[in-house]
Design a protein around this motif. Structure first.
Motif, short mmCIF file in Angstrom:
data_model
loop_
_atom_site.label_atom_id
_atom_site.label_comp_id
_atom_site.label_asym_id
_atom_site.label_seq_id
_atom_site.Cartn_x
_atom_site.Cartn_y
_atom_site.Cartn_z
N TYR A 242 -27.52 31.71 39.60
CA TYR A 242 -26.77 31.35 40.69
C TYR A 242 -27.43 30.18 41.45
O TYR A 242 -28.83 30.24 41.41
CB TYR A 242 -26.46 32.49 41.85
CG TYR A 242 -25.49 33.45 41.31
CD1 TYR A 242 -26.01 34.35 40.49
CD2 TYR A 242 -24.05 33.43 41.48
CE1 TYR A 242 -25.05 35.40 39.72
CE2 TYR A 242 -23.19 34.39 41.14
CZ TYR A 242 -23.84 35.34 40.55
OH TYR A 242 -22.93 36.45 39.57
N GLY B 214 -27.16 28.37 53.99
CA GLY B 214 -25.81 28.47 54.82
C GLY B 214 -24.45 28.73 53.86
O GLY B 214 -23.67 28.95 54.63
N GLN B 215 -25.02 28.78 52.64
CA GLN B 215 -23.68 29.07 51.78
C GLN B 215 -23.96 30.42 50.99
O GLN B 215 -25.09 30.72 50.94
CB GLN B 215 -23.28 28.09 51.02
CG GLN B 215 -22.91 26.63 51.62
CD GLN B 215 -22.63 25.55 50.41
OE1 GLN B 215 -22.53 25.89 49.63
NE2 GLN B 215 -22.66 24.35 51.32
N GLY B 216 -23.01 30.74 50.41
CA GLY B 216 -23.12 31.80 49.55
C GLY B 216 -23.36 31.40 47.96
O GLY B 216 -23.43 30.12 47.84
N PRO B 217 -23.99 32.44 47.13
CA PRO B 217 -24.46 31.89 46.04
C PRO B 217 -23.25 31.55 45.06
O PRO B 217 -22.14 31.97 45.01
CB PRO B 217 -24.95 32.99 45.37
CG PRO B 217 -25.34 34.22 46.64
CD PRO B 217 -24.37 33.64 47.69
N SER C 106 -15.82 26.37 43.64
CA SER C 106 -15.47 26.57 44.99
C SER C 106 -15.35 28.13 45.29
O SER C 106 -15.49 29.00 44.46
CB SER C 106 -14.14 25.97 44.98
OG SER C 106 -13.02 26.78 44.27
N GLN C 107 -15.68 28.22 46.54
CA GLN C 107 -15.82 29.78 47.12
C GLN C 107 -14.45 30.17 47.76
O GLN C 107 -13.86 29.69 48.21
CB GLN C 107 -16.91 29.73 48.23
CG GLN C 107 -18.22 29.19 47.57
CD GLN C 107 -19.22 29.29 48.56
OE1 GLN C 107 -19.17 28.72 49.83
NE2 GLN C 107 -20.38 30.02 48.36
N PHE D 187 -22.56 39.37 52.77
CA PHE D 187 -21.64 38.44 51.91
C PHE D 187 -20.30 39.15 51.36
O PHE D 187 -20.88 40.24 50.66
CB PHE D 187 -22.37 37.65 50.87
CG PHE D 187 -23.22 36.76 51.17
CD1 PHE D 187 -24.45 37.01 51.35
CD2 PHE D 187 -22.75 35.41 51.52
CE1 PHE D 187 -25.53 35.99 51.80
CE2 PHE D 187 -23.96 34.38 51.82
CZ PHE D 187 -25.12 34.92 52.15
N LEU E 105 -18.69 36.78 39.73
CA LEU E 105 -18.57 36.93 41.32
C LEU E 105 -18.31 35.76 41.78
O LEU E 105 -19.04 34.63 41.47
CB LEU E 105 -19.84 37.79 41.76
CG LEU E 105 -20.03 39.12 41.37
CD1 LEU E 105 -21.40 39.41 41.70
CD2 LEU E 105 -19.20 40.05 42.21
N PHE F 143 -18.68 34.37 45.67
CA PHE F 143 -19.16 34.49 47.01
C PHE F 143 -18.26 33.86 48.13
O PHE F 143 -17.99 32.60 47.92
CB PHE F 143 -20.61 34.52 47.14
CG PHE F 143 -21.38 35.56 46.27
CD1 PHE F 143 -21.47 35.35 45.04
CD2 PHE F 143 -22.09 36.79 47.24
CE1 PHE F 143 -22.40 36.24 44.27
CE2 PHE F 143 -22.65 37.89 46.34
CZ PHE F 143 -22.85 37.56 45.16
N GLY F 144 -18.39 34.44 49.26
CA GLY F 144 -18.11 33.70 50.45
C GLY F 144 -19.13 33.06 50.94
O GLY F 144 -20.32 33.20 50.60
N GLN F 145 -19.21 32.53 52.23
CA GLN F 145 -20.30 31.75 53.01
C GLN F 145 -21.21 32.86 53.73
O GLN F 145 -22.40 32.34 54.11
CB GLN F 145 -19.66 30.64 53.79
CG GLN F 145 -19.10 29.67 52.97
CD GLN F 145 -19.17 28.26 53.62
OE1 GLN F 145 -19.71 28.07 54.62
NE2 GLN F 145 -18.40 27.42 52.96
#
Lengths: 118, 110
Positions: A35, A40-43, B1-2, B88, B98, B100-102
Motif C-alpha cells: 500500500y 493525511g490520506q488512507g492507504p 480512488s477512495q 480508518f 480493502l 480505505f477512507g481518509q
C-alpha cells in the motif's frame, strides 16, 4: 508470533533516484499486499500477490513502480525513477486468504517505510 | 480512488468521554472494517462488520452499519489517552481488496 517485517524504516532520496523496499510477511501467509499512504490520506493498494502471482496491480504506476515476490515469501517494491509525489509511507500487509474465497482473512500490517523524495 | 469518507476529519475530546466517528461509502459492500493507526506505526485491525450485520461490539468499541444509508459509525466508550490515533474505515466489495477512507484523527486530552 513475528509480525510483518519491513525495511528500511526511513529513506530519503533525491528525485530521479531509485529506491527499493523489502517486506517479509508473517510465516504461512499466502497473500501479500503493498500500500501507499500519502500524508493525511488512507492507504491505497498498489499491488496484491497470491503466493508468487500478481492478483491485482491496477493502481500500480507501472512506468516507474515494480514489485516481485519470486519465491512466494518475501517481496520487494521498487521505484525507478522517483518523483516528488512518491513521498509517502509504503505499507506491506499479509493475510492467510486465497483470492476468491468468500470468508475474510484479516490483513496484518507492517510498520511501513517512510520515503521522502527531495 | 477512495471509497469511504470519514467524518469528522479531526476530533479532540477529554479522557473518559465517548468518541464517535462516522464513515460513508458509495457502493455496495461485502463488509466494512475499522483500523487504528498510531503515530509512526502500522495499521491495526479493530473490528469487521459484514453487510448483513447491523451492530457489533468488541470491548469498548461499538460499530454500527446502515447499508441503506451506506454509512457506518465507530463508538469508543470511556476514552483513554492510548486511544489517541487515526482511525480508518475500509470497505471490501469482493475478494480481499480493502479500500480505505481518509481517516479521523482522534486526540484524547488528559
Amino acid at each position: 508470533e513475528a509480525g510483518v517485517a519491513q525495511s528500511p524504516r526511513y529513506k530519503i532520496i533525491e528525485k530521479r533516484q531509485s529506491v527499493a523496499f523489502w517486506c517479509n510477511p508473517i510465516s504461512g501467509h499466502a497473500t501479500l499486499y503493498w500500500y501507499q499512504q500519502i500524508l493525511g490520506q488512507g492507504p491505497k493498494l498498489l499491488i496484491q500477490f497470491q503466493n508468487n502471482g500478481v492478483v491485482d496491480d491496477s493502481q500500480l504506476p507501472k512506468d516507474r513502480f515494480s514489485a516481485e515476490r519470486l519465491k512466494g515469501v518475501d517481496s520487494t517494491l521498487k521505484i525507478q525513477p522517483a518523483k516528488l509525489e512518491d513521498s509517502a509511507v509504503y505499507l506491506c500487509a499479509s493475510s492467510l486468504s486465497s483470492w476468491g474465497r468468500s470468508s475474510y482473512n484479516e490483513q496484518f500490517f507492517g510498520p511501513g517505510t517512510r520515503l521522502t523524495v527531495l | 480512488s477512495q471509497q469511504g469518507e470519514e467524518d469528522p476529519q479531526a476530533l479532540s475530546i477529554q479522557e473518559g468521554e465517548n468518541a464517535t466517528m462516522n464513515c460513508s461509502y458509495k457502493t455496495s459492500i461485502n463488509n466494512l472494517q475499522w483500523y487504528r493507526q498510531n503515530s509512526g506505526r502500522g495499521l491495526v485491525h479493530l473490528i469487521l462488520i459484514r453487510s448483513n450485520e447491523r451492530e457489533k461490539h468488541s470491548g469498548r468499541l461499538r460499530v454500527t452499519l446502515d447499508t441503506s444509508k451506506k454509512s457506518s459509525s465507530l463508538l469508543i466508550t470511556a476514552s483513554r489517552a492510548a486511544d489517541t490515533a487515526s482511525y480508518f474505515c475500509a470497505t471490501v466489495r469482493m475478494g480481499q481488496k480493502l479500500v480505505f477512507g481518509q481517516g479521523t484523527r482522534l486526540t484524547i486530552n488528559p
